[in-house]
Scaffold this motif. Structure first.
Motif, PDB file in Angstrom:
ATOM      1  N   LEU A  43      70.456  42.721  -2.335  1.00 15.99           N
ATOM      2  CA  LEU A  43      71.073  41.542  -1.730  1.00 15.99           C
ATOM      3  C   LEU A  43      72.596  41.621  -1.751  1.00 15.99           C
ATOM      4  N   THR A  84      73.843  43.863   0.969  1.00 19.34           N
ATOM      5  CA  THR A  84      73.661  43.221   2.267  1.00 19.34           C
ATOM      6  C   THR A  84      74.753  42.184   2.510  1.00 19.34           C
ATOM      7  N   GLN A 101      68.338  42.956   5.013  1.00 15.91           N
ATOM      8  CA  GLN A 101      68.074  43.571   3.713  1.00 15.91           C
ATOM      9  C   GLN A 101      66.766  44.342   3.733  1.00 15.91           C
TER      10      GLN A 101
END
Length: 401
Positions: A255, A258, A248
């Motif tokens: 997040l 990712t 990330q």
């Protein structure tokens, strides 16, 4: 499965640092080094060259120049975390869709807001129309007169001389032209490229060119979600095993992006010493057994902002206790000495071309001798010229004198 720091360091050396050990091979070319590392940090121009020269002893500065400006197999792009990188030409569509496009949207929104709200000289009545006209002037100037420096572009595209005026009495709040923010925006949007340096190989000033000079027809369109999956894959191939936080940070994603990218890949969860949960591609071969493996006795002098030194958010497993001396206040790492897959010191090139180093740990007589030999090798490649880092760290300042 638990993975030790020694295992990670052994893989780091074998996969990222000791690329010339096997003799002539795809990874011993300039393009092969970039493929192994995904991207080279290019904010500091000398780092691009020094990152490659540190890894393959047979390569020279001229080899980098040929790849970037003759074959044009490498391209400078504004991408992950709004940072300048050099990537392989065939990776540009993935990097652009996976990182640059989002950067471009943020830069465009910010520039439009500034044009609409800040005092300008001359005044701007319609930010959208003004920006469109400015982009067209830059495009026409490069088409008719390019390649051009930023100053030359300002002469050919007068709208670039439009200025943002100070709004406070702070020393940093000064009159600034449209040139830099607009060229950064067009770079992030994949419309123009930083080409040849205007000075020597270590110059940070470049000629601007249309992206078509590297990719005829422009950058092919790639779905952004698919590009993030591909970017996560090649990053894990280079930097795994690692944590999701590492990925990330490196990409600049949120997040959710990712997690979504990694969820599509064939990965396995692992436990990283001192960090907890991590992931690794199932296809990744990890060093096994006791000892350091490929890392044993290996030395490297990596430049400031090297992709290995800046490859992870969590760095203690190779950085140790040296953060304060080796990073500047903005989080940029200086030139580092590596021994057996971990950072043990710093180095610098003085104005007379001498390469000097300082060890922060005892690496033994043989280790110290290997560092000295590597410093001599790097110095011989520079032809007696000095190299200055744009982001000096505390120890770098001491070494430069």
């Amino acid at each position: 499965m638990r993975i030790s720091d020694d295992q990670r360091r052994a893989r780091l050396v074998a996969h990222q640092l000791d690329l010339g050990a096997a003799g002539p091979a795809p990874e011993s070319t300039v393009e092969g080094v970039v493929d192994r590392l995904v991207a080279l940090h290019a904010t500091d121009a000398p780092s691009v060259y020094l990152s490659v020269l540190a890894r393959v002893p047979e390569l020279r500065i001229e080899d980098l120049q040929a790849a970037m400006y003759d074959r044009r197999t490498l391209v400078r792009v504004l991408a992950m975390r709004r940072t300048l990188f050099v990537v392989a030409r065939d990776m540009v569509p993935v990097v652009h869709a996976g990182a640059s496009a989002a950067v471009g949207r943020r830069l465009r929104a910010r520039l439009l807001k500034e044009l609409a709200t800040l005092p300008m000289d001359p005044p701007v009545e319609d930010a959208e129309a003004f920006l469109a006209a400015a982009e067209e002037q830059v495009h026409d100037a490069l088409a008719q007169h390019g390649p051009l420096t930023g100053a030359q572009l300002s002469a050919q595209a007068p709208v670039l001389r439009t200025a943002f005026l100070p709004t406070t009495t702070k020393s940093w709040d000064v009159r600034r032209s449209l040139t830099s923010p607009l060229l950064s925006l067009l770079s992030a949007e994949g419309r123009i490229v930083r080409g040849e340096p205007t000075g020597g190989w270590s110059s940070n000033r470049f000629l601007w060119r249309p992206v078509e000079d590297w990719l005829p027809g422009g950058i092919p369109e790639v779905d952004e979600a698919e590009a993030r999956v591909r970017l996560a894959q090649v990053w894990l191939e280079a930097f795994g095993p690692a944590t999701l936080a590492d990925l990330q940070w490196w990409t600049g994603w949120n997040l959710g992006q990712t997690r979504d990218a990694v969820a599509t890949l064939d990965v396995r969860e692992v436990e990283l010493a001192g960090l907890g949960a991590g992931v690794v591609l199932r296809s990744t071969e990890l060093p096994t057994g006791p000892g350091l493996g490929a890392a044993a006795g290996h030395v490297a002098l990596l430049p400031s902002l090297d992709p290995t030194a800046m490859g992870w958010k969590h760095r203690d497993w190779y950085l140790g206790p040296h953060r304060e001396q080796l990073f500047d206040s903005a989080g940029n790492i200086g030139a580092t000495v590596w021994w057996e897959g971990r950072i043990v010191g710093a180095w610098a090139v003085r104005t007379d071309g001498e390469v000097v180093s300082r060890l922060l740990e005892d690496v033994g007589t043989e280790g110290a001798a290997a560092v000295g030999a590597e410093a001599q090798r790097i110095g011989s490649l520079l032809g007696g010229g000095g190299v200055t880092a744009s982001f000096p760290t505390p120890l770098y300042r001491e070494l430069r004198g």
